[in-house]
Design an enzyme around this catalytic site. Sequence first.
Site, mmCIF file in Angstrom:
data_model
loop_
_atom_site.group_PDB
_atom_site.id
_atom_site.type_symbol
_atom_site.label_atom_id
_atom_site.label_comp_id
_atom_site.label_asym_id
_atom_site.label_seq_id
_atom_site.Cartn_x
_atom_site.Cartn_y
_atom_site.Cartn_z
ATOM 1 N N ARG A 58 2.229 -8.456 -4.070
ATOM 2 C CA ARG A 58 3.481 -9.273 -3.953
ATOM 3 C C ARG A 58 3.424 -10.729 -4.247
ATOM 4 N NH1 ARG A 58 2.970 -4.685 -1.515
ATOM 5 N NH2 ARG A 58 4.865 -3.262 -0.484
ATOM 6 N N GLY A 79 -1.108 2.423 -7.723
ATOM 7 C CA GLY A 79 0.096 3.164 -7.351
ATOM 8 C C GLY A 79 1.077 1.858 -7.017
ATOM 9 N N LYS A 129 -4.593 -6.377 0.247
ATOM 10 C CA LYS A 129 -4.072 -5.728 -1.314
ATOM 11 C C LYS A 129 -2.720 -5.970 -1.359
ATOM 12 C CE LYS A 129 -5.213 -1.439 -2.306
ATOM 13 N NZ LYS A 129 -3.775 -0.703 -3.069
ATOM 14 N N GLN A 167 6.262 1.596 -1.259
ATOM 15 C CA GLN A 167 5.994 0.953 -2.709
ATOM 16 C C GLN A 167 7.621 1.434 -3.048
ATOM 17 O OE1 GLN A 167 2.785 3.509 -4.039
ATOM 18 N NE2 GLN A 167 1.398 1.928 -3.336
ATOM 19 N N ARG A 208 -6.040 13.345 -0.168
ATOM 20 C CA ARG A 208 -7.036 12.630 0.849
ATOM 21 C C ARG A 208 -7.271 13.714 1.940
ATOM 22 N NH1 ARG A 208 -5.262 6.180 0.966
ATOM 23 N NH2 ARG A 208 -6.453 5.530 -0.870
ATOM 24 N N ARG A 232 -0.020 10.972 -10.267
ATOM 25 C CA ARG A 232 0.680 10.822 -9.000
ATOM 26 C C ARG A 232 2.358 10.778 -9.349
ATOM 27 N NH1 ARG A 232 -1.838 5.918 -5.887
ATOM 28 N NH2 ARG A 232 -0.404 6.695 -4.271
ATOM 29 N N ASP A 247 -3.036 4.531 5.129
ATOM 30 C CA ASP A 247 -4.297 4.319 4.552
ATOM 31 C C ASP A 247 -5.720 4.406 5.142
ATOM 32 O OD1 ASP A 247 -2.981 3.950 2.038
ATOM 33 O OD2 ASP A 247 -2.720 1.779 2.116
HETATM 34 C C1 S3P Z 1 1.350 0.256 -0.187
HETATM 35 C C2 S3P Z 1 2.013 1.202 0.375
HETATM 36 C C3 S3P Z 1 1.425 2.557 0.664
HETATM 37 C C4 S3P Z 1 0.026 2.367 0.721
HETATM 38 C C5 S3P Z 1 -0.690 1.774 -0.431
HETATM 39 C C6 S3P Z 1 -0.063 0.249 -0.636
HETATM 40 C C7 S3P Z 1 2.148 -1.129 -0.578
HETATM 41 O O1 S3P Z 1 1.915 3.610 -0.372
HETATM 42 O O2 S3P Z 1 -0.195 3.634 0.762
HETATM 43 O O3 S3P Z 1 -2.023 1.694 -0.489
HETATM 44 O O4 S3P Z 1 1.296 -1.836 -0.917
HETATM 45 O O5 S3P Z 1 3.277 -1.249 -0.493
HETATM 46 P P1 S3P Z 1 3.246 4.005 0.112
HETATM 47 O O6 S3P Z 1 4.315 3.222 0.469
HETATM 48 O O7 S3P Z 1 3.771 4.832 -0.929
HETATM 49 O O8 S3P Z 1 3.217 5.164 1.312
#
Ligand code: S3P
Length: 432
Positions: A25, A92, A20, A165, A346, A120, A315
């Site tokens: 990206r 997110g 994912k 993220q 969670r 969020r 995750d």
């Molecule tokens: C992700 C980063 C993680 C993860 C999310 C996917 C990403 O979040 O929990 O499922 O693709 O960069 P955080 O970077 O906010 O921890």
Amino acid sequence: MISNVIRGGINGVPSIPGDKSISHRSIIIPSISNGICEVNNILKSDDVLHTLNAFKDMGVNIKEHKEKIIIQGRGLNSLKGSNKEIYLGNSGTSARLLTGLLSSQKFKSVLTGDNSLSSRPMKRIADPLIKMNAKIYTTNGSLPINIESSKLKPAKINLTIPSAQIKSGLLLAALNIKGETHIIENKITRDHTEIMLESFGANLEIQKFDNKKVIKVFGQKELVSSNIDVPNDLSSSAFFIVSALINSNSNIILTNINNNPTRNGIILALKKMGAKLKLFNKRTNNNENICDIEVVSSNLNGCELGPEFADLMIDEYPILAIAASFADSPSVFRGLKELRVKESDRLNLIVTNLQNCGVNCKSENDDLFIYPSKNYQIKNNIIKTNFDHRIAMAFCIMGTKIGPLNIKDSKSINTSFPTFMNELNNLGGEIS
Ligand code: S3P
């Protein structure tokens, strides 16, 4: 969704979908690069489709085929402002990465999402961008977000929250800033963005010290596309791995799985618990580590994991908690604060649902304690998920041992793994 006890084990070769994080990206980066990019094995789940539709709305030429998409990128400033709000559903990753990217574009954008995403925290990405002169207006710290056009300035950003993220949103913003932007990670998080940007020719300088990382971005250099093969998702694999470990007479093989060292905490943790996992055919593709994994039923022991594990497997705690419930000794997982601000709280849902399943467990100061037993007396078989895909899939695996469990709002599984139920049933699951 009802998940029932299985008798004959989990056996076979599940078809695990594309990763994912890398899929998001693989849309974003080629869309702002130059040239044609063929993306193979992209995950076609709700979350990723929201990212895809956002870029189509911003004028990017994206052709969809069954297993692949073809993106024709036209450079860092080729996007056009969408004439409507950009709706990102539950995702997110889309929200944080797009907030960064769009803050350095010459048009206005509005980002919205579903109820869960709209609750969020978004100040974590907005605040460092505002330091870089971005004009971002959140709604009480969350979505909807309004982004005005602004000329961003280079800055030194010290990240206090470990989040790929946030880091990725800032990297995408910095690509379009004249000068040198520094992003300092005090805890290393998944590095798919840096890997892909470097292979597309971005001018990055990366230094690592212990668990700290400094990324220098020399902006306004145009990127050049190349084709991407998305590896399969370790996070999605984890549900199958644990189902095979805890159900006797199981043997599965997972192929082409992303084994990026910033993401593979679940493998290290399960090995610490005595899991019989064999990683083989180790190779690299698009600079990402990939391997195949064989899993057989195992007698697990409990273990203690420090907070450093959280950054490597954030995750995977819901499914790790299920594994720990079938170990022969207690487990403690420490430093899980970030679990509270995922698609749901969670940590709270793991504890409440496990307790309803009869498991003795508790959370204290963001640490999770699990005291497993040989037999569980279910107190309430309704599993509340608050539309969180990973909680739904984790308790579906719990149901294979102690079911029937009635998993509420399980449609959320489509956000990351639309074929989950069929795949599990093909291998011996009893899900309806
Ligand atoms: C992700 C980063 C993680 C993860 C999310 C996917 C990403 O979040 O929990 O499922 O693709 O960069 P955080 O970077 O906010 O921890």
